[in-house]
Write an enzyme that holds these catalytic residues in place. Structure first.
Site, short mmCIF file in Angstrom:
data_model
loop_
_atom_site.label_atom_id
_atom_site.label_comp_id
_atom_site.label_asym_id
_atom_site.label_seq_id
_atom_site.Cartn_x
_atom_site.Cartn_y
_atom_site.Cartn_z
N GLU A 1 0.80 -1.23 0.00
CA GLU A 1 0.00 0.00 0.00
C GLU A 1 0.83 1.28 0.00
O GLU A 1 0.81 2.06 0.97
CB GLU A 1 -0.97 0.00 1.20
CG GLU A 1 -1.92 -1.18 1.21
CD GLU A 1 -2.96 -1.10 2.33
OE1 GLU A 1 -2.89 -0.18 3.15
OE2 GLU A 1 -3.86 -1.96 2.35
N GLU B 1 -5.42 -8.53 0.57
CA GLU B 1 -6.13 -8.19 1.81
C GLU B 1 -7.58 -7.91 1.48
O GLU B 1 -7.90 -7.22 0.51
CB GLU B 1 -5.56 -6.91 2.46
CG GLU B 1 -4.22 -7.08 3.11
CD GLU B 1 -3.73 -5.79 3.77
OE1 GLU B 1 -4.56 -4.94 4.17
OE2 GLU B 1 -2.51 -5.63 3.86
#
Ligand code: IFM
Length: 440
Positions: free
Chosen positions: A163, A346
């Protein structure tokens, strides 16, 4: 809804969120250790000092994974366990921990998916400017080199960054994550340096593990206009550029979205010779982190606070439940970006779990969320999306960054006072999905 035979069912965690043992075996300080000690930054003054004590309990945790039937486990390495000062001197005891973890996983036939950077930058590197300083990029490449040399005979799936959006913008523009800066130009420079360092690390990974699969993990928040008005659609496009196109365009197209570059104006950075070639190094897979979407109206800025609330369900962390956005995103990655193999690296939800009188955790909302998102994955696969696996966030409740231990994302309940782990109802559901390789 039957999944492909080789579909990889997994769960994910990250080093700082679960390991604890911050002063053991020569681990160096990180920006999150410092951030947690800064008053007012983390809810309740929580820290990752102990977290889930996974550093000591990893064998039990791997046994728990095996009991769930997991085929894969995504974890991150703590850079400062390997290089306590971020570069230079290597700490063999740190490497040995991951060596043992990987062996334990393989002994249980669980495929390790290793992420190099999940936000715990060695503080010594922050002291020289962190991701703003190009020396950190070469330090990252050296770190990728050592880790892949040591583990690459057994680990075949490596991701460089987790991320970059959160690292760059929450850490350097909005200030709610370490290192807590609030400057757009800094955040943009960091975002670019993350992309360049990604390419440098990919080179090291390819050299050391030529038979491996190497990629990066991006978070996506698909954005939808509140109405079909021009103003709302323009706003949604801008937010999309920021939340979604910024990094994927850099990696797969070699340039940042021109509309965004224009929007950021004078805050934009200069590219160096060679940067573009590095950030577009071919990847074997793209990791997709998906939790929610944004609904946007004209006049909305890039801040979350500007998004429109809908009538749908919201999780404990305030994120709308909207599984259709996952399907839309996967389709977009296939059709618009011709993405390589995809993994959901995720996906999950936080709820205010309570332990019932019988000791169980009846987390129906999480099970519903999981079921709906797996259905979206299944539909995407039917449409030809090259989705190869799904990692639930998270294997267990853990340190949720600025939210501390308040928000529980785990499929396993962690009693932080005793470190006892209890599978929640949704974990039993996931266990059945994995066993059947299908959504019942
Ligand atoms: O806990 C985080 C994780 O570290 C990165 N992705 C989002 C999760 C939930 O906020």
């Amino acid at each position: 809804m039957q999944f492909p035979d080789d579909f990889l069912w997994g769960a994910a965690t990250s080093s700082y969120q679960i390991e604890g043992a911050v002063n053991e075996d020569g681990r160096g300080e990180t920006i999150w250790d410092v951030f947690c000690r800064t008053p007012g930054k983390v809810a309740n003054g929580d820290t990752g000092d102990v977290a889930c004590d996974h550093y000591h309990r990893y064998k039990d945790d791997v046994a728990l994974m095996a009991s769930l039937g997991l085929k894969a486990y995504r974890f991150s390495v703590a850079w400062s366990r390997i290089f306590p000062e971020g570069r230079g001197r290597v700490e063999p005891r740190g490497l040995d921990f991951y060596d043992r973890l990987v062996d334990e996983l393989l002994a249980h036939r669980i495929t390790p998916f290793l992420t190099l950077y999940h936000w715990d930058l060695p503080q010594a590197l922050q002291d020289i400017g962190g991701w703003e300083n190009r020396d950190t990029l070469s330090a990252f490449a050296a770190y990728a080199d050592i880790v892949s040399r040591k583990l690459g005979d057994r680990v075949k799936h490596f991701a460089t960054h987790n991320e970059p959006f959160v690292i760059a913008f929450l850490g350097n523009w909005w200030g709610m994550h370490a290192p807590g800066k609030q400057d757009l130009a800094t955040a943009l420079l960091v975002s670019h340096h993350l992309m360049v360092s990604h390419g440098m690390a990919i080179d090291a990974l390819r050299a050391n593990v030529p038979d491996g699969q190497h990629g990066i993990v991006l978070n996506f928040t698909p954005s939808y206009p509140s109405t079909l008005s021009h103003a709302d659609r323009d706003a949604a496009r801008l937010v999309d550029g920021f939340n979604n196109r910024w990094f994927i365009n850099a990696i797969l197209r070699g340039h940042y979205p021109p509309d965004m570059a224009q929007h950021f104006g004078a805050a934009m950075f200069e590219m160096h010779d060679g940067d573009q070639a590095l950030m577009t190094r071919p990847i074997d897979f793209l990791g997709v982190n998906f939790y929610t979407r944004s609904v946007v109206r004209g006049g909305s800025g890039l801040f979350k606070e500007d998004y429109v609330k809908t009538d749908n369900e919201y999780t404990d962390i305030g994120w709308e439940v909207y599984p259709q956005a996952l399907f839309d995103l996967l389709m977009r990655l296939k059709t618009e970006y011709h993405a390589p193999a995809l993994y959901i690296t995720e996906n999950g939800s936080a709820w205010p779990d309570v332990v019932a009188a019988d000791g169980q955790i009846y987390d129906e909302a999480r099970e519903r969320y999981l079921r709906a998102h797996l259905a979206a994955c299944w539909r995407a696969i039917q449409e030809g999306v090259p989705l190869k696996g799904y990692f639930q966030w998270s294997l267990m409740d853990n340190f949720e960054w600025a939210e501390g231990y308040n928000k529980r994302f785990g499929m396993t309940y962690v009693d932080y006072a005793t470190q006892q782990r209890t599978l929640k109802q949704s974990a039993h559901f996931y266990q059945r999905v994995i066993a059947a390789n299908a959504l019942p």
